[in-house]
Design a protein around this motif. Structure first.
Motif, mmCIF file in Angstrom:
data_model
loop_
_atom_site.group_PDB
_atom_site.id
_atom_site.type_symbol
_atom_site.label_atom_id
_atom_site.label_comp_id
_atom_site.label_asym_id
_atom_site.label_seq_id
_atom_site.Cartn_x
_atom_site.Cartn_y
_atom_site.Cartn_z
ATOM 1 N N ASP A 93 -6.494 12.650 0.163
ATOM 2 C CA ASP A 93 -5.354 12.319 1.010
ATOM 3 C C ASP A 93 -5.187 10.803 0.988
ATOM 4 O OD1 ASP A 93 -4.764 14.934 1.780
ATOM 5 O OD2 ASP A 93 -6.249 14.887 3.394
ATOM 6 N N ARG A 94 -3.978 10.373 0.699
ATOM 7 C CA ARG A 94 -3.715 8.931 0.589
ATOM 8 C C ARG A 94 -2.813 8.461 1.738
ATOM 9 N NH1 ARG A 94 -2.587 5.700 -4.890
ATOM 10 N NH2 ARG A 94 -4.867 5.710 -4.699
ATOM 11 N N PHE A 95 -3.221 7.364 2.359
ATOM 12 C CA PHE A 95 -2.441 6.739 3.431
ATOM 13 C C PHE A 95 -1.993 5.360 2.946
ATOM 14 C CE2 PHE A 95 -5.071 9.886 5.367
ATOM 15 C CZ PHE A 95 -4.301 10.428 6.403
ATOM 16 N N GLU A 96 -0.677 5.199 2.795
ATOM 17 C CA GLU A 96 -0.130 3.953 2.247
ATOM 18 C C GLU A 96 0.415 3.071 3.366
ATOM 19 O OE1 GLU A 96 2.744 5.486 -0.494
ATOM 20 O OE2 GLU A 96 1.291 5.633 -2.137
ATOM 21 N N PHE A 97 0.217 1.770 3.215
ATOM 22 C CA PHE A 97 0.687 0.815 4.216
ATOM 23 C C PHE A 97 0.721 -0.566 3.571
ATOM 24 C CE2 PHE A 97 -3.850 1.262 4.372
ATOM 25 C CZ PHE A 97 -4.343 -0.024 4.545
ATOM 26 N N LYS A 98 1.021 -1.588 4.373
ATOM 27 C CA LYS A 98 1.034 -2.962 3.870
ATOM 28 C C LYS A 98 0.188 -3.867 4.752
ATOM 29 C CE LYS A 98 5.251 -3.063 1.153
ATOM 30 N NZ LYS A 98 6.481 -3.830 0.829
ATOM 31 N N ILE A 99 -0.553 -4.786 4.095
ATOM 32 C CA ILE A 99 -1.322 -5.820 4.788
ATOM 33 C C ILE A 99 -0.780 -7.170 4.312
ATOM 34 C CG2 ILE A 99 -3.594 -6.858 5.147
ATOM 35 C CD1 ILE A 99 -4.870 -4.235 4.456
ATOM 36 N N ASN A 100 -0.305 -7.965 5.231
ATOM 37 C CA ASN A 100 0.277 -9.260 4.854
ATOM 38 C C ASN A 100 1.319 -9.100 3.746
ATOM 39 O OD1 ASN A 100 -1.555 -10.273 6.680
ATOM 40 N ND2 ASN A 100 -2.979 -11.018 5.117
ATOM 41 N N ASN A 101 2.080 -8.008 3.865
ATOM 42 C CA ASN A 101 3.144 -7.676 2.912
ATOM 43 C C ASN A 101 2.619 -7.272 1.528
ATOM 44 O OD1 ASN A 101 5.920 -7.256 3.001
ATOM 45 N ND2 ASN A 101 6.309 -9.066 1.731
ATOM 46 N N LEU A 102 1.317 -6.966 1.458
ATOM 47 C CA LEU A 102 0.717 -6.510 0.193
ATOM 48 C C LEU A 102 0.541 -4.993 0.223
ATOM 49 C CD1 LEU A 102 -2.103 -9.198 -0.109
ATOM 50 C CD2 LEU A 102 -0.016 -9.096 -1.498
ATOM 51 N N ILE A 106 -5.425 3.722 1.819
ATOM 52 C CA ILE A 106 -6.743 4.288 2.136
ATOM 53 C C ILE A 106 -6.780 5.702 1.562
ATOM 54 C CG2 ILE A 106 -8.259 5.153 3.963
ATOM 55 C CD1 ILE A 106 -7.320 2.803 5.687
ATOM 56 N N ASP A 107 -7.804 5.988 0.749
ATOM 57 C CA ASP A 107 -7.978 7.318 0.153
ATOM 58 C C ASP A 107 -9.139 8.034 0.816
ATOM 59 O OD1 ASP A 107 -5.896 7.055 -1.632
ATOM 60 O OD2 ASP A 107 -7.152 6.294 -3.261
ATOM 61 N N ILE A 108 -8.870 9.242 1.310
ATOM 62 C CA ILE A 108 -9.920 10.098 1.875
ATOM 63 C C ILE A 108 -10.152 11.228 0.879
ATOM 64 C CG2 ILE A 108 -10.587 11.581 3.801
ATOM 65 C CD1 ILE A 108 -8.669 9.957 5.553
ATOM 66 N N TYR A 109 -11.300 11.205 0.216
ATOM 67 C CA TYR A 109 -11.572 12.137 -0.871
ATOM 68 C C TYR A 109 -11.992 13.510 -0.343
ATOM 69 C CZ TYR A 109 -11.309 8.197 -4.092
ATOM 70 O OH TYR A 109 -10.878 7.132 -4.825
ATOM 71 N N LYS A 110 -11.709 14.536 -1.156
ATOM 72 C CA LYS A 110 -12.015 15.917 -0.778
ATOM 73 C C LYS A 110 -12.970 16.545 -1.793
ATOM 74 C CE LYS A 110 -7.396 16.745 1.214
ATOM 75 N NZ LYS A 110 -6.186 17.594 1.105
ATOM 76 N N LEU A 119 -10.594 1.808 0.388
ATOM 77 C CA LEU A 119 -9.412 0.980 0.643
ATOM 78 C C LEU A 119 -9.097 0.201 -0.630
ATOM 79 C CD1 LEU A 119 -7.315 -0.676 2.378
ATOM 80 C CD2 LEU A 119 -9.249 -2.182 2.968
ATOM 81 N N GLU A 120 -7.824 0.220 -1.047
ATOM 82 C CA GLU A 120 -7.369 -0.547 -2.203
ATOM 83 C C GLU A 120 -6.219 -1.455 -1.776
ATOM 84 O OE1 GLU A 120 -8.218 2.792 -5.702
ATOM 85 O OE2 GLU A 120 -6.192 2.524 -4.913
ATOM 86 N N ILE A 121 -6.240 -2.675 -2.254
ATOM 87 C CA ILE A 121 -5.178 -3.645 -1.969
ATOM 88 C C ILE A 121 -4.692 -4.228 -3.285
ATOM 89 C CG2 ILE A 121 -4.510 -5.722 -0.691
ATOM 90 C CD1 ILE A 121 -6.950 -5.221 1.122
ATOM 91 N N GLU A 122 -3.375 -4.215 -3.502
ATOM 92 C CA GLU A 122 -2.796 -4.711 -4.745
ATOM 93 C C GLU A 122 -2.259 -6.126 -4.562
ATOM 94 O OE1 GLU A 122 0.063 -2.052 -6.385
ATOM 95 O OE2 GLU A 122 -1.190 -0.268 -6.064
ATOM 96 N N PHE A 123 -2.354 -6.922 -5.641
ATOM 97 C CA PHE A 123 -1.922 -8.322 -5.601
ATOM 98 C C PHE A 123 -1.030 -8.631 -6.805
ATOM 99 C CE2 PHE A 123 -6.017 -7.886 -3.545
ATOM 100 C CZ PHE A 123 -5.862 -8.598 -2.364
#
Length: 475
Positions: A93-102, A106-110, A119-123
């Motif tokens: 299950d993936r929860f998508e959002f933005k941190i400082n506009n990035l 958050i992935d919750i594995y099954k 947690l993954e953050i893209e730049f």
């Protein structure tokens, strides 16, 4: 093709999502299922289904910065790719959002990866990634950063499962002490030495059980099981020879070989008597063999009960129970899946080499050498096949069993001829009955050889396919 610049972290659970919600950050959630059709150290091809969206993504590189190419995939191509998938599918299950506009998620594995939350953050730029400071409300839930830890890349999670999985070997051995028949299923990332200790301990418990049974009852099947489990122990020690200390491995293998070989004559006679009891005019031969069998029976019981042999088993049990650095080989800390994949592939190559030597002109001794290679591969399959999500492996396992039994029948008949030769020269046997039996056995030998050679080419192709699929697990 674009650059993917990303940092990745392990979280302490789903509490981070509650923290985001309390901070007023909007979350978009979706279910994701993905699988791979290609995995190498520097490249992967991934197919993903997210809600109603199907995509194919190719990634090249490792670490924080990788090249990425993504395109929309149609249903037909997706289903075709799934049939050719490798490793296990990943569901989360993936929860998508933005941190400082990035962009972040958050992935919750099954499934088998349940318990892992990342947690993954893209730049946009490497500099931004290096200078990024995690907000406190998320930092409080971070266990570790895994950006450069290749074990946590999704392709490796698909291959090996959750890294650093803790396993209580002592508890496992306690369970096997009272329930030796339990089916073992090894986690992919389990340390090889932990898996080996548990497996060898279970086999040891079988040996002890059947040893006691044979000493009490002289049951032929009990002796057979002693032999099978001694051979299995020796073969697996040989195939997984870098898990334990090399000198100790050689020591135990040598002693188990002596034990197994001391039962050869009795077992050969047991199998031959099964055959003879279905033949006409074999009574005199049966009587001679029954006398030898009973003598062998007494010798084997005495051997199994001797203080010297009891000491070997006692030392082996202590060796398996103790968690000592003294016993460890160079591969002790590697994932069992990686070690077994390499062992199976190496054994397949040895077996293919042996099969390619076989033809109608080859003597039976060459066939018997190949039979041993079949047996070793069969032991690996029987004990570790559940580690791998490879469709062709189960088919190969069944073929190995069937063909190895053919090789076994061929060897049995060679041994029967030697037994009959011995009776002719040393005993007062029925020469006419022996001649007829030999003629029948020779005929069966040629039929079995022909059947093996007929199956050889097709089976080599099956082995080649399995070997290719296994390579991804230890590159």
């Amino acid at each position: 093709m674009v650059l993917e610049i990303e940092r990745k972290f392990v979280l302490d659970g789903i509490l981070a999502i509650d923290a985001l919600k309390r901070d007023g950050i909007l979350l978009a959630s979706k279910s994701v299922m993905q699988f791979y059709t290609k995995i190498t150290p520097l490249e992967e091809i991934r197919f993903r289904k997210s809600e109603n969206n199907l995509t194919m993504t190719k990634k090249i590189g490792k670490g924080m910065v990788r090249q990425e190419f993504e395109e929309i995939c149609d249903e037909k191509s997706y289903k075709k790719a799934f049939k050719n998938s490798i490793a296990m599918p990943i569901e989360k299950d993936r929860f998508e959002f933005k941190i400082n506009n990035l962009p972040a998620n958050i992935d919750i594995y099954k499934g088998v990866l349940e318990g892992l939350v990342t947690l993954e953050i893209e730049f946009l730029k490497v500099e931004d990634a290096n200078n990024f400071i995690m907000p406190d409300f998320l930092a409080n839930h971070i266990i570790s950063e895994i950006t450069e830890d290749e074990r946590y890349k999704n392709k490796n999670l698909a291959l090996f499962g959750i890294p650093d999985m803790k396993f209580d070997v002592k508890k496992a051995l306690e369970i096997l002490d009272t329930n030796k028949d339990i089916k073992l299923s090894f986690p992919s990332s389990m340390r090889s030495i932990d898996a080996a200790r548990v497996l060898f301990f279970q086999i040891y418990k079988f040996i002890e059980f059947y040893k006691d049974e044979y000493i009490k009852t002289s049951d032929e099947e009990a002796l057979h099981q002693i032999r099978v489990n001694l051979r299995k122990t020796r073969s697996l020690l040989r195939l997984l020879n870098k898990i334990f200390d090399e000198k100790l491995t050689v020591h135990f293998s040598k002693n188990f070989k002596i034990l197994a070989n001391s039962t050869n004559i009795k077992r050969d006679i047991d199998v031959f008597l099964e055959f003879l009891n279905k033949q006409k005019k074999a009574k005199s031969i049966i009587q001679i063999l029954e006398i030898i069998k009973n003598s062998q029976n007494d010798e084997i019981k005495a051997m199994l009960s001797s203080p010297q042999r009891s000491e070997i088993f006692r030392d082996w049990e202590i060796f398996l129970r103790e968690d000592s650095d003294f016993y460890k080989g160079e591969d002790y800390d590697k994932p069992i899946k990686k070690i077994v994949a390499k062992a199976i592939r190496a054994q397949i190559l040895r077996l293919k080499k042996g099969l390619l030597l076989l033809n109608s002109e080859r003597e039976n001794a060459i066939f018997h050498e190949t039979r041993i290679e079949f047996k070793r591969l069969r032991y690996l399959f029987e004990n570790f096949i559940d580690l791998f999500a490879i469709r062709s492996l189960e088919k190969c396992k069944n073929r190995v069993k069937d063909i190895q039994e053919l090789f076994g029948e061929l060897q049995d008949r060679d041994i029967w001829l030697l037994i009959l030769d011995d009776i002719e020269t040393k005993q007062d046997g029925d020469d006419q009955a022996i001649a007829k039996l030999k003629s029948k056995i020779y005929k069966q030998i040629f039929q079995i050889r022909d059947e093996i050679l007929d199956k050889k080419t097709k089976f080599i192709k099956i082995l080649s396919k399995v070997s290719k699929n296994l390579k991804i697990y230890y590159n």
